[in-house]
Design a protein around this motif. Structure first.
Motif, short mmCIF file in Angstrom:
data_model
loop_
_atom_site.label_atom_id
_atom_site.label_comp_id
_atom_site.label_asym_id
_atom_site.label_seq_id
_atom_site.Cartn_x
_atom_site.Cartn_y
_atom_site.Cartn_z
N ILE A 34 -33.47 55.68 -19.81
CA ILE A 34 -34.49 55.40 -18.79
C ILE A 34 -33.88 55.57 -17.41
O ILE A 34 -32.78 55.10 -17.13
N LYS A 35 -34.62 56.24 -16.54
CA LYS A 35 -34.26 56.30 -15.12
C LYS A 35 -35.47 55.82 -14.34
O LYS A 35 -36.48 56.52 -14.25
N LEU A 36 -35.37 54.63 -13.82
CA LEU A 36 -36.52 54.02 -13.17
C LEU A 36 -36.90 54.76 -11.88
O LEU A 36 -36.03 55.14 -11.08
N LEU A 37 -38.20 54.93 -11.69
CA LEU A 37 -38.71 55.50 -10.44
C LEU A 37 -38.79 54.39 -9.39
O LEU A 37 -38.77 53.20 -9.72
N ASP A 38 -38.91 54.80 -8.14
CA ASP A 38 -38.91 53.80 -7.06
C ASP A 38 -40.03 52.79 -7.19
O ASP A 38 -39.83 51.59 -6.99
N PHE A 39 -41.25 53.26 -7.56
CA PHE A 39 -42.36 52.30 -7.65
C PHE A 39 -42.15 51.34 -8.83
O PHE A 39 -42.57 50.17 -8.77
N GLN A 40 -41.48 51.82 -9.89
CA GLN A 40 -41.19 50.94 -11.03
C GLN A 40 -40.16 49.87 -10.65
O GLN A 40 -40.31 48.70 -11.00
N LYS A 41 -39.12 50.30 -9.93
CA LYS A 41 -38.12 49.33 -9.45
C LYS A 41 -38.78 48.28 -8.57
O LYS A 41 -38.48 47.08 -8.67
N LYS A 42 -39.66 48.74 -7.70
CA LYS A 42 -40.33 47.83 -6.76
C LYS A 42 -41.12 46.75 -7.51
O LYS A 42 -40.99 45.55 -7.22
N ILE A 43 -41.94 47.17 -8.47
CA ILE A 43 -42.76 46.20 -9.20
C ILE A 43 -41.88 45.24 -10.01
O ILE A 43 -42.06 44.02 -9.98
N LEU A 44 -40.93 45.80 -10.75
CA LEU A 44 -40.07 44.97 -11.61
C LEU A 44 -39.28 43.95 -10.81
O LEU A 44 -39.22 42.76 -11.16
N THR A 45 -38.66 44.40 -9.73
CA THR A 45 -37.78 43.49 -8.99
C THR A 45 -38.57 42.51 -8.13
O THR A 45 -38.16 41.37 -7.96
N GLU A 46 -39.71 42.94 -7.59
CA GLU A 46 -40.51 41.99 -6.82
C GLU A 46 -41.05 40.88 -7.72
O GLU A 46 -41.07 39.71 -7.32
N ILE A 65 -51.22 44.16 -12.37
CA ILE A 65 -50.76 45.54 -12.22
C ILE A 65 -51.95 46.46 -12.42
O ILE A 65 -52.53 46.54 -13.50
N PHE A 66 -52.32 47.17 -11.35
CA PHE A 66 -53.56 47.95 -11.30
C PHE A 66 -53.20 49.41 -11.07
O PHE A 66 -52.92 49.84 -9.95
N LEU A 67 -53.18 50.19 -12.15
CA LEU A 67 -52.74 51.58 -12.11
C LEU A 67 -53.73 52.46 -12.89
O LEU A 67 -54.26 52.02 -13.91
N PRO A 68 -53.95 53.70 -12.45
CA PRO A 68 -54.79 54.60 -13.24
C PRO A 68 -54.08 55.10 -14.49
O PRO A 68 -52.90 54.82 -14.71
N ARG A 69 -54.80 55.82 -15.29
CA ARG A 69 -54.29 56.30 -16.58
C ARG A 69 -53.02 57.14 -16.42
O ARG A 69 -52.84 57.85 -15.44
N LYS A 70 -52.17 57.04 -17.43
CA LYS A 70 -50.97 57.88 -17.57
C LYS A 70 -49.92 57.67 -16.48
O LYS A 70 -49.19 58.58 -16.13
N ASN A 71 -49.87 56.44 -15.93
CA ASN A 71 -48.83 56.12 -14.95
C ASN A 71 -47.86 55.06 -15.47
O ASN A 71 -47.12 54.47 -14.68
N GLY A 72 -47.86 54.84 -16.77
CA GLY A 72 -46.82 54.02 -17.38
C GLY A 72 -46.97 52.52 -17.21
O GLY A 72 -45.96 51.80 -17.08
N LYS A 73 -48.21 52.01 -17.28
CA LYS A 73 -48.40 50.56 -17.18
C LYS A 73 -47.69 49.82 -18.31
O LYS A 73 -46.96 48.84 -18.08
N SER A 74 -47.91 50.28 -19.54
CA SER A 74 -47.33 49.59 -20.70
C SER A 74 -45.80 49.65 -20.68
O SER A 74 -45.12 48.70 -21.07
N PHE A 75 -45.25 50.78 -20.22
CA PHE A 75 -43.80 50.92 -20.12
C PHE A 75 -43.22 49.85 -19.20
O PHE A 75 -42.19 49.23 -19.52
#
Length: 525
Positions: A34-46, A65-75
């Motif tokens: 896994i290589k976390l994207l910036d928005f993923q790091k932001k949500i996880l760490t905040e 967490i409010f995201l449209p389809r195929k942006n990795g909500k479950s991940f």
């Protein structure tokens, strides 16, 4: 002041990122880290790194967490579960995955399981029980488990971190409420809801209600420092092919969210207006009504309720009425429509048995109790709908107004209709099939879109308007439909019958004004 209460734990931040990036992706090339994207790091760490100065427990107790389809909500949620299961010091922690179906929750469980199974270190420190969709960590006596969507089976849990998936599809908030209250004894519980947009018409929908609350917290209208939200959506009324709006609503676009696919869908929606609502809802994450969901344009309906009118002005005037009766515990509706100076004024009376209000409120996700106390509906005494009470009310109305005809649905109406006829009221059988209802609905649409409808903004009737769907036969005829969920539309059915008769009466030709040939021309003969 907030800065003095909380601090951001940079050591925890580094730990989280290092831990997660040692795990394997559950999709793509086998063994790929896994290589976390910036928005993923932001949500996880905040969510996980802001802590209370007093004691060091996590600041946030709820995350949206409010995201449209195929942006990795479950991940994202799987990362939180795996990290917390192995790194939180909470003994006897309970991690719960819930959704609208066990199968839906199982997808998130599979992602968590894959992250653990493909990491030898983690795998040897837990036991995976696939038959029960449960993962047990022996050292801390903690477990992760998939839960049925049945709220009645949610008793007895003591959640540490809980996730409800796709809350826009939740029938009510029973499961959410029960699981949230289960967390009361935990020192740093975290309730997570992940979702895409609903249609934004139902204020009781769990997603929309939480979304509105998040907006109030973000604007400062509500002070709740324990509530966190990550909202990704395009601006209202944005251009469908504005790429900046694609990126604003889809933070993974061009990385694992395919850019070419989204671009193709956007230009297709631009060229085909019938595709626009679907694209805005699913891919720009906007609260938009899909054509398959709504029989009434709620923007037009709301406009027709913005100008209040004085009921006193209707007294002594002629009107037509619609009567839609119920099974013993369901709604009944009596709606009058007055034609005055080119406008049609709607006066609804909605009936439901008082003893069933609480149970029905839990079933339907609508606050019947509050609205009955506020006078927006009649709560008849007893377990069953009181036809006697309805008949008495109609007689009262007949003394106040000139009721020319009452249209009725013959289902369950025989007894009360006979009584109304005996009392001198005129009744008309109004079929509910395509043949009769289609022209009535078309007339309703005409006055709605012309802004000639006036309704009193009754919240129960508004709710029913939002529930109403239409079905269409091969000939293009329409009739009202409750949808698969069987939502209540009785007031709209009664209104449509009354409105149809009021409109027909308004356009009757006085044949005495014309010669025989003129009259025939007017009739189209």
């Amino acid at each position: 002041m907030e800065e003095q209460k909380y601090f951001f734990d940079t050591k925890e931040e580094e730990k989280i990122i290092n831990f997660i990036q040692k795990l394997n992706l559950d999709k793509g090339k086998k063994g790929q880290k896994i290589k976390l994207l910036d928005f993923q790091k932001k949500i996880l760490t905040e969510l996980l790194c802001w802590k209370n100065m007093d004691g060091g427990s996590r600041r946030y107790r709820e995350g949206f967490i409010f995201l449209p389809r195929k942006n990795g909500k479950s991940f994202l949620i799987a990362c939180i579960f795996v990290y917390s299961l192995f790194c939180d010091e909470e003994y006897g922690a309970e991690y719960i995955i819930a959704a609208n179906s066990r199968e839906q929750a199982g997808h998130l469980y599979d992602t968590v399981k894959n992250m653990i199974e493909t990491n030898p270190t983690l795998r040897k420190h837990c036991r995976i029980i696939d038959s029960r969709k449960k993962i047990v960590r022996k050292a801390t006596n903690s477990f992760l488990q998939v839960l049925s969507s049945d709220a009645s089976k949610a008793d007895g849990f003591n959640g540490h971190i809980i996730c409800l998936d796709e809350t826009h599809e939740a029938k009510n908030d029973d499961l959410y409420s029960k699981l949230k209250t289960s967390m009361g004894t935990r020192t740093q519980p975290l309730m997570l809801t992940i979702t895409t947009a609903s249609n934004g018409q139902d204020e009781f929908n769990l997603e929309y209600r939480t979304y509105l609350y998040a907006q109030k917290v973000n604007s400062g209208e509500v002070d709740d420092p324990t509530f966190y939200s990550a909202i990704y959506q395009a601006d209202d009324d944005c251009d469908l092919v504005d790429e900046s709006q694609w990126y604003k609503s889809n933070p993974a676009l061009g990385i694992f969210r395919n850019y070419d696919e989204l671009k193709s869908l956007a230009y297709r929606a631009k060229a085909m207006p019938q595709e626009e609502a679907k694209f805005r809802r699913l891919y720009l994450n906007q609260h938009i009504i899909l054509s398959t969901e709504q029989g009434i344009n709620m923007n037009k309906w709301k406009l027709c309720g913005e100008k209040p009118f004085d009921m006193e002005m209707l007294k002594g005037r002629e009107c037509y009425a619609g009567l839609d009766l119920a099974s013993s515990k369901d709604f009944a509706a009596f709606v009058m429509v007055f034609h005055i100076d080119g406008e049609y004024f709607v006066v609804p009376h909605l009936f439901k048995p008082s003893a069933d209000l609480v149970d029905a409120q839990n079933r339907d996700g609508f606050d019947y109790v509050t609205h009955s106390k506020a006078g927006h509906m009649h709560a008849t005494e007893g377990d069953n709908i009181s036809y006697r009470y309805i008949r008495q009310k109609i007689n009262e109305f007949a003394r106040e107004y000139v009721i020319k005809d009452i249209a009725f649905d013959r289902f369950g109406s025989a007894g009360i209709i006979a009584d109304l006829q005996e009392q001198g009221l005129y009744v008309v059988d109004f079929g509910q099939g395509y043949r009769t209802m289609s022209p009535a609905i078309e007339k309703f649409y005409d006055v709605l879109f012309e802004g000639k409808l006036r309704h009193p903004n009754n919240p129960v009737l508004n709710w029913m308007a939002g529930n109403a769907k239409v079905t269409e036969n091969a000939a293009g005829d329409l009739k009202w439909d409750k949808g698969k969920a069987g939502k209540k539309i009785d007031g709209i059915v009664a209104m449509t019958m009354a409105l149809s008769m009021a409109i027909d009466d308004n356009y009757k030709l006085d044949l005495n004004k014309f010669s025989d040939s003129d009259a025939l021309d007017k009739l189209g003969w």
